[in-house]
Design a protein around this motif. Sequence first.
Motif, PDB file in Angstrom:
ATOM      1  N   LEU A   1     -55.295  55.482 -12.799  1.00 19.00           N
ATOM      2  CA  LEU A   1     -56.193  54.253 -12.597  1.00 19.00           C
ATOM      3  C   LEU A   1     -56.201  53.779 -11.097  1.00 19.00           C
ATOM      4  O   LEU A   1     -54.990  53.616 -10.723  1.00 19.00           O
ATOM      5  CB  LEU A   1     -55.616  53.132 -13.502  1.00 19.00           C
ATOM      6  CG  LEU A   1     -55.697  53.645 -14.964  1.00 19.00           C
ATOM      7  CD1 LEU A   1     -55.150  52.286 -15.860  1.00 19.00           C
ATOM      8  CD2 LEU A   1     -57.130  53.837 -15.477  1.00 19.00           C
TER       9      LEU A   1
ATOM     10  N   GLN B   1     -57.262  50.601  -8.419  1.00 13.50           N
ATOM     11  CA  GLN B   1     -57.264  49.215  -8.675  1.00 13.50           C
ATOM     12  C   GLN B   1     -58.408  48.654  -9.694  1.00 13.50           C
ATOM     13  O   GLN B   1     -58.268  47.671 -10.589  1.00 13.50           O
ATOM     14  CB  GLN B   1     -57.181  48.252  -7.515  1.00 13.50           C
ATOM     15  CG  GLN B   1     -56.970  46.940  -7.657  1.00 13.50           C
ATOM     16  CD  GLN B   1     -56.383  46.158  -6.466  1.00 13.50           C
ATOM     17  OE1 GLN B   1     -56.231  46.876  -5.395  1.00 13.50           O
ATOM     18  NE2 GLN B   1     -56.100  44.909  -6.557  1.00 13.50           N
TER      19      GLN B   1
ATOM     20  N   PHE C   1     -57.871  49.793 -13.249  1.00 18.44           N
ATOM     21  CA  PHE C   1     -56.562  48.924 -13.617  1.00 18.44           C
ATOM     22  C   PHE C   1     -56.987  47.528 -14.038  1.00 18.44           C
ATOM     23  O   PHE C   1     -56.716  47.008 -15.194  1.00 18.44           O
ATOM     24  CB  PHE C   1     -55.308  49.058 -12.762  1.00 18.44           C
ATOM     25  CG  PHE C   1     -54.384  48.202 -13.272  1.00 18.44           C
ATOM     26  CD1 PHE C   1     -53.504  48.836 -14.201  1.00 18.44           C
ATOM     27  CD2 PHE C   1     -54.138  46.942 -12.710  1.00 18.44           C
ATOM     28  CE1 PHE C   1     -52.318  48.081 -14.682  1.00 18.44           C
ATOM     29  CE2 PHE C   1     -52.865  46.308 -13.051  1.00 18.44           C
ATOM     30  CZ  PHE C   1     -52.062  46.649 -14.018  1.00 18.44           C
TER      31      PHE C   1
ATOM     32  N   PHE D   1     -51.389  44.689 -10.642  1.00 14.81           N
ATOM     33  CA  PHE D   1     -51.488  46.061  -9.975  1.00 14.81           C
ATOM     34  C   PHE D   1     -50.453  46.257  -8.982  1.00 14.81           C
ATOM     35  O   PHE D   1     -49.763  47.475  -9.096  1.00 14.81           O
ATOM     36  CB  PHE D   1     -52.844  46.167  -9.557  1.00 14.81           C
ATOM     37  CG  PHE D   1     -53.173  47.497  -8.861  1.00 14.81           C
ATOM     38  CD1 PHE D   1     -53.537  48.683  -9.607  1.00 14.81           C
ATOM     39  CD2 PHE D   1     -52.745  47.871  -7.369  1.00 14.81           C
ATOM     40  CE1 PHE D   1     -53.907  49.890  -9.218  1.00 14.81           C
ATOM     41  CE2 PHE D   1     -53.080  49.130  -6.899  1.00 14.81           C
ATOM     42  CZ  PHE D   1     -53.587  49.931  -7.651  1.00 14.81           C
TER      43      PHE D   1
ATOM     44  N   ASP E   1     -47.638  49.317  -9.848  1.00 15.68           N
ATOM     45  CA  ASP E   1     -47.720  50.482  -8.850  1.00 15.68           C
ATOM     46  C   ASP E   1     -46.653  50.737  -8.075  1.00 15.68           C
ATOM     47  O   ASP E   1     -46.190  50.488  -7.235  1.00 15.68           O
ATOM     48  CB  ASP E   1     -48.901  50.274  -7.606  1.00 15.68           C
ATOM     49  CG  ASP E   1     -48.993  51.601  -6.931  1.00 15.68           C
ATOM     50  OD1 ASP E   1     -48.545  52.448  -7.224  1.00 15.68           O
ATOM     51  OD2 ASP E   1     -49.782  51.320  -5.836  1.00 15.68           O
TER      52      ASP E   1
ATOM     53  N   ILE F   1     -52.244  53.846 -10.433  1.00 13.60           N
ATOM     54  CA  ILE F   1     -51.218  53.646 -11.614  1.00 13.60           C
ATOM     55  C   ILE F   1     -51.427  54.767 -12.432  1.00 13.60           C
ATOM     56  O   ILE F   1     -52.353  55.271 -13.056  1.00 13.60           O
ATOM     57  CB  ILE F   1     -51.823  52.356 -12.297  1.00 13.60           C
ATOM     58  CG1 ILE F   1     -51.736  51.202 -11.501  1.00 13.60           C
ATOM     59  CG2 ILE F   1     -50.753  52.112 -13.542  1.00 13.60           C
ATOM     60  CD1 ILE F   1     -50.576  50.813 -10.944  1.00 13.60           C
TER      61      ILE F   1
ATOM     62  N   LEU G   1     -47.605  52.852 -15.892  1.00 11.27           N
ATOM     63  CA  LEU G   1     -48.231  51.682 -16.746  1.00 11.27           C
ATOM     64  C   LEU G   1     -47.486  51.583 -17.968  1.00 11.27           C
ATOM     65  O   LEU G   1     -47.229  50.315 -18.418  1.00 11.27           O
ATOM     66  CB  LEU G   1     -49.809  52.341 -17.222  1.00 11.27           C
ATOM     67  CG  LEU G   1     -50.562  51.222 -17.953  1.00 11.27           C
ATOM     68  CD1 LEU G   1     -50.582  49.645 -17.503  1.00 11.27           C
ATOM     69  CD2 LEU G   1     -51.670  51.893 -18.402  1.00 11.27           C
TER      70      LEU G   1
END
Length: 139
Positions: free
Chosen positions: A78, A80, A83, A115, A119, A126, A131
């Motif tokens: 993902l 930004q 996410f 985020f 990260d 991600i 996650l």
Amino acid sequence: MIRAILFTTALALTAPAMAQQTMGADPAMSPATPQTAQPAAPAQPQGATPAQPAPAASVASIVDSEFPAYDANSDGQLDQSEFSRWMVALKSQEMKATGQQLPADQVTAWANGAFSTADADKSSMISKPELITYLSAGA
């Protein structure tokens, strides 16, 4: 707060299986013994933080099922914006459930902070394991 929603969802998904295991393990709960229905324990309030972190396996199953819906470019990670879209959707569910209102700029700032925290390897992407770790960690 998002973790609380995921934790509650994970409990809801695993409760039937846990109930079957519990009933099968206790001889007093045999089919020959009449049982009275017991009301289920109330779910944890949406705004509360769980007493302990959500089990990683439960969070992993939720992430596995939901991840493709937010991975718009299907690259397995993902960025930004992907996410943030997911986190904003979860935050909106939480706010609706608790009756809270937050200005859009505060929600965006919260998603940006989430985020940065999620990260872990600072790759600006991600991964599923990142996650899962982020959502499984205690608040």
